[in-house]
Design a protein around this motif. Structure first.
Motif, PDB file in Angstrom:
ATOM      1  N   TYR A 200      11.797   1.789  -8.910  1.00  0.00           N
ATOM      2  CA  TYR A 200      12.113   2.124  -7.404  1.00  0.00           C
ATOM      3  C   TYR A 200      11.883   0.686  -6.564  1.00  0.00           C
ATOM      4  O   TYR A 200      11.176  -0.118  -6.979  1.00  0.00           O
ATOM      5  N   ALA A 201      12.896   0.698  -5.601  1.00  0.00           N
ATOM      6  CA  ALA A 201      12.938  -0.481  -4.630  1.00  0.00           C
ATOM      7  C   ALA A 201      12.469  -0.028  -3.555  1.00  0.00           C
ATOM      8  O   ALA A 201      12.948   0.743  -2.960  1.00  0.00           O
ATOM      9  N   LYS A 202      11.521  -0.667  -2.839  1.00  0.00           N
ATOM     10  CA  LYS A 202      11.024  -0.483  -1.334  1.00  0.00           C
ATOM     11  C   LYS A 202      11.801  -1.457  -0.355  1.00  0.00           C
ATOM     12  O   LYS A 202      11.535  -2.693  -0.710  1.00  0.00           O
ATOM     13  N   LEU A 203      12.750  -1.266   0.326  1.00  0.00           N
ATOM     14  CA  LEU A 203      13.671  -1.892   0.937  1.00  0.00           C
ATOM     15  C   LEU A 203      13.386  -2.570   2.072  1.00  0.00           C
ATOM     16  O   LEU A 203      13.472  -2.036   3.291  1.00  0.00           O
ATOM     17  N   GLU A 204      12.458  -3.826   2.177  1.00  0.00           N
ATOM     18  CA  GLU A 204      12.067  -4.107   3.651  1.00  0.00           C
ATOM     19  C   GLU A 204      13.066  -5.025   4.056  1.00  0.00           C
ATOM     20  O   GLU A 204      12.921  -5.618   5.341  1.00  0.00           O
ATOM     21  N   THR A 205      14.309  -5.320   3.373  1.00  0.00           N
ATOM     22  CA  THR A 205      15.202  -5.878   3.848  1.00  0.00           C
ATOM     23  C   THR A 205      15.836  -5.220   4.999  1.00  0.00           C
ATOM     24  O   THR A 205      16.664  -6.023   6.045  1.00  0.00           O
ATOM     25  N   VAL A 206      15.686  -4.206   5.411  1.00  0.00           N
ATOM     26  CA  VAL A 206      16.211  -3.491   6.466  1.00  0.00           C
ATOM     27  C   VAL A 206      15.422  -3.596   7.856  1.00  0.00           C
ATOM     28  O   VAL A 206      16.036  -3.035   8.830  1.00  0.00           O
ATOM     29  N   ASN A 207      14.473  -4.365   7.721  1.00  0.00           N
ATOM     30  CA  ASN A 207      13.624  -4.456   9.014  1.00  0.00           C
ATOM     31  C   ASN A 207      14.233  -5.539   9.933  1.00  0.00           C
ATOM     32  O   ASN A 207      15.090  -6.187   9.464  1.00  0.00           O
ATOM     33  N   PRO A 208      13.793  -5.514  11.155  1.00  0.00           N
ATOM     34  CA  PRO A 208      14.790  -6.054  12.148  1.00  0.00           C
ATOM     35  C   PRO A 208      15.318  -7.637  12.031  1.00  0.00           C
ATOM     36  O   PRO A 208      16.130  -8.129  12.128  1.00  0.00           O
ATOM     37  N   THR A 209      14.155  -8.569  11.335  1.00  0.00           N
ATOM     38  CA  THR A 209      14.448  -9.959  11.118  1.00  0.00           C
ATOM     39  C   THR A 209      14.935  -9.979   9.220  1.00  0.00           C
ATOM     40  O   THR A 209      14.648 -11.106   8.673  1.00  0.00           O
ATOM     41  N   GLY A 210      14.778  -9.058   8.668  1.00  0.00           N
ATOM     42  CA  GLY A 210      15.275  -8.916   7.160  1.00  0.00           C
ATOM     43  C   GLY A 210      13.856  -9.108   6.488  1.00  0.00           C
ATOM     44  O   GLY A 210      14.143  -9.506   5.180  1.00  0.00           O
ATOM     45  N   SER A 211      12.671  -9.040   6.678  1.00  0.00           N
ATOM     46  CA  SER A 211      11.282  -9.114   5.759  1.00  0.00           C
ATOM     47  C   SER A 211      10.409  -8.128   6.343  1.00  0.00           C
ATOM     48  O   SER A 211      10.379  -7.707   7.488  1.00  0.00           O
ATOM     49  N   HIS A 212       9.395  -8.070   5.589  1.00  0.00           N
ATOM     50  CA  HIS A 212       8.267  -7.149   5.859  1.00  0.00           C
ATOM     51  C   HIS A 212       7.213  -7.823   6.852  1.00  0.00           C
ATOM     52  O   HIS A 212       6.586  -7.160   7.380  1.00  0.00           O
ATOM     53  N   LYS A 213       7.760  -9.058   7.213  1.00  0.00           N
ATOM     54  CA  LYS A 213       6.680  -9.581   8.207  1.00  0.00           C
ATOM     55  C   LYS A 213       7.063  -9.080   9.528  1.00  0.00           C
ATOM     56  O   LYS A 213       5.827  -9.360  10.196  1.00  0.00           O
ATOM     57  N   ASP A 214       8.135  -8.136   9.867  1.00  0.00           N
ATOM     58  CA  ASP A 214       7.920  -7.631  10.896  1.00  0.00           C
ATOM     59  C   ASP A 214       7.196  -6.496  11.156  1.00  0.00           C
ATOM     60  O   ASP A 214       6.518  -6.288  12.417  1.00  0.00           O
ATOM     61  N   ARG A 215       6.635  -6.121  10.008  1.00  0.00           N
ATOM     62  CA  ARG A 215       5.564  -5.040  10.203  1.00  0.00           C
ATOM     63  C   ARG A 215       4.240  -5.702  10.661  1.00  0.00           C
ATOM     64  O   ARG A 215       3.605  -5.407  11.325  1.00  0.00           O
ATOM     65  N   GLU A 216       3.891  -7.017  10.246  1.00  0.00           N
ATOM     66  CA  GLU A 216       2.739  -7.702  10.531  1.00  0.00           C
ATOM     67  C   GLU A 216       3.102  -8.369  12.093  1.00  0.00           C
ATOM     68  O   GLU A 216       2.113  -7.915  12.775  1.00  0.00           O
ATOM     69  N   SER A 217       4.099  -8.766  12.344  1.00  0.00           N
ATOM     70  CA  SER A 217       4.386  -9.239  13.781  1.00  0.00           C
ATOM     71  C   SER A 217       4.349  -8.114  14.656  1.00  0.00           C
ATOM     72  O   SER A 217       3.511  -8.432  15.903  1.00  0.00           O
ATOM     73  N   LEU A 218       4.795  -6.933  14.413  1.00  0.00           N
ATOM     74  CA  LEU A 218       4.554  -5.866  15.638  1.00  0.00           C
ATOM     75  C   LEU A 218       3.142  -5.587  15.656  1.00  0.00           C
ATOM     76  O   LEU A 218       2.712  -5.215  16.806  1.00  0.00           O
ATOM     77  N   GLN A 219       2.284  -5.350  14.743  1.00  0.00           N
ATOM     78  CA  GLN A 219       0.943  -5.086  14.822  1.00  0.00           C
ATOM     79  C   GLN A 219       0.106  -6.310  15.491  1.00  0.00           C
ATOM     80  O   GLN A 219      -0.653  -6.205  16.272  1.00  0.00           O
ATOM     81  N   LEU A 220       0.677  -7.652  15.266  1.00  0.00           N
ATOM     82  CA  LEU A 220       0.027  -8.865  15.870  1.00  0.00           C
ATOM     83  C   LEU A 220       0.460  -8.707  17.515  1.00  0.00           C
ATOM     84  O   LEU A 220      -0.524  -8.892  18.209  1.00  0.00           O
ATOM     85  N   ILE A 221       1.449  -8.242  17.908  1.00  0.00           N
ATOM     86  CA  ILE A 221       1.966  -8.465  19.228  1.00  0.00           C
ATOM     87  C   ILE A 221       1.048  -7.310  20.055  1.00  0.00           C
ATOM     88  O   ILE A 221       0.695  -7.560  20.944  1.00  0.00           O
ATOM     89  N   ARG A 222       0.919  -6.173  19.163  1.00  0.00           N
ATOM     90  CA  ARG A 222       0.176  -5.167  19.958  1.00  0.00           C
ATOM     91  C   ARG A 222      -1.237  -5.364  20.128  1.00  0.00           C
ATOM     92  O   ARG A 222      -1.955  -5.337  21.059  1.00  0.00           O
ATOM     93  N   ASP A 223      -1.971  -6.194  18.923  1.00  0.00           N
ATOM     94  CA  ASP A 223      -3.207  -6.807  19.241  1.00  0.00           C
ATOM     95  C   ASP A 223      -3.205  -7.602  20.393  1.00  0.00           C
ATOM     96  O   ASP A 223      -4.350  -8.011  21.331  1.00  0.00           O
ATOM     97  N   MET A 224      -2.230  -8.585  20.271  1.00  0.00           N
ATOM     98  CA  MET A 224      -2.340  -9.770  21.529  1.00  0.00           C
ATOM     99  C   MET A 224      -2.173  -9.167  23.018  1.00  0.00           C
ATOM    100  O   MET A 224      -2.729  -9.564  23.796  1.00  0.00           O
ATOM    101  N   ILE A 225      -1.227  -7.965  23.017  1.00  0.00           N
ATOM    102  CA  ILE A 225      -1.062  -7.426  24.341  1.00  0.00           C
ATOM    103  C   ILE A 225      -2.556  -6.583  24.776  1.00  0.00           C
ATOM    104  O   ILE A 225      -3.095  -6.765  25.756  1.00  0.00           O
ATOM    105  N   LYS A 226      -3.113  -5.975  23.734  1.00  0.00           N
ATOM    106  CA  LYS A 226      -4.718  -5.295  24.159  1.00  0.00           C
ATOM    107  C   LYS A 226      -5.680  -6.608  24.550  1.00  0.00           C
ATOM    108  O   LYS A 226      -6.342  -6.242  25.451  1.00  0.00           O
TER     109      LYS A 226
END
Ligand SMILES: Cc1ncc(COP(=O)(O)O)c(C=O)c1O
Length: 281
Positions: A21-47
């Motif tokens: 099975y393939a988990k397709l992280e290519t469909v994230n906004p900038t095409g990689s799983h890093k968007d998951r990390e970025s969104l959590q980082l942004i949440r943390d920075m805002i907090k």
């Protein structure tokens, strides 16, 4: 982040006598799983009230944070090695971060960015310092556990450099199912720039995840990654060669009759020069 698709690779499952099975992280906004990390980082920075962030990167992480943070009025400083491919710099500059192109390696960029963040009082978004990144990736682990609830995978195979992704995935997975975690690494590589060097800035968590899951670390050559990139294209998946390292690892560990998730971490469309190198003339 919305859930990403998990698809069965029919032809490759037959070819390698496993359920793949393939988990397709290519469909994230900038095409990689890093968007998951970025969104959590942004949440943390805002907090925490930060207005600027600092990150050293081989490409994907900086592209992601530079694209997503300005919408929350956060300014991004990016540290990259002068050796980074021009096409990566071009994509990065689209999102207008403050770019610090440094003499030296990725490790030097990490060191200099750590010092810069301390001096400027900016938020440090590097691996090895930041739980938010692991929490971001743990969401993918929870998705896989849910998507494969009926028959949990025997293996989850992860292209690995710092180990943030693999350790984060394990955090999300291990309450629900217990696959062996396989790190596909590239100690020496021209082709797999995103993971080349096995830098291990989240090495402690990485090692713990590998040990707890009875996992394994597999070194992938450029030749093996190139072949896997081509095989994935045949199956309708256009990923960067670093992401194809996962499929290459499945072949290398010689398993049969197992159910395996390979994480397709990044799109090949972002880095056409390395893609061209992989699929050949
Ligand atoms: C496409 C891709 N795959 C895998 C990884 C590895 O992630 P980690 O550094 O968390 O091990 C990266 C990291 O930059 C990446 O860009």
């Amino acid at each position: 982040v919305y859930p990403t698709p998990l698809v069965r690779l029919d032809a490759l499952s037959v070819k390698y006598s496993n359920e793949i099975y393939a988990k397709l992280e290519t469909v994230n906004p900038t095409g990689s799983h890093k968007d998951r990390e970025s969104l959590q980082l942004i949440r943390d920075m805002i907090k925490k009230g930060f207005k600027s962030a600092v990150i050293a990167s081989t490409g994907n992480a900086a592209i992601s944070l530079s694209a997503l943070a300005p919408a929350s009025r956060i300014q991004v400083h990016v540290f990259v090695s002068r050796n980074i491919a021009q096409e990566r710099l071009n994509l990065l500059s689209t999102f207008k971060p403050t770019l610090h192109v440094i003499e030296g390696s990725y490790d030097d960029a990490v060191k200099m960015s750590n010092e810069f963040a301390a001096d400027e009082g900016a938020y440090l978004a590097n691996p090895g310092h930041n739980m938010a990144k692991l929490i971001g990736d743990s969401g993918m682990g929870r998705e896989i556990a849910k998507q494969m609830k009926r028959s949990p995978p025997d293996y989850v195979v992860v292209p690995t450099n710092n180990g943030t992704l693999l350790a984060g995935l394990w955090m999300g997975l291990n309450k629900n199912s217990e696959p062996a975690m396989v790190a596909a690494i590239a100690r020496n590589s021209e082709l797999m720039s995103s993971i080349a060097g096995y830098h291990r800035h989240d090495g402690t968590q990485l090692d713990r995840a590998i040990t707890e899951s009875n996992g394994i670390v597999v070194d992938i050559s450029d030749r093996e990654a190139a072949r896997a990139t081509y095989e994935l294209l045949h199956e309708g998946i256009l990923c960067e060669p670093a992401s194809a390292a996962g499929l290459a690892a499945v072949k290398k560990i010689r398993i049969k009759g197992k159910s395996v998730v390979v994480v397709i971490t990044g799109s090949g469309l972002k880095f056409m020069e390395s893609y061209k190198m992989a699929i050949g003339p």
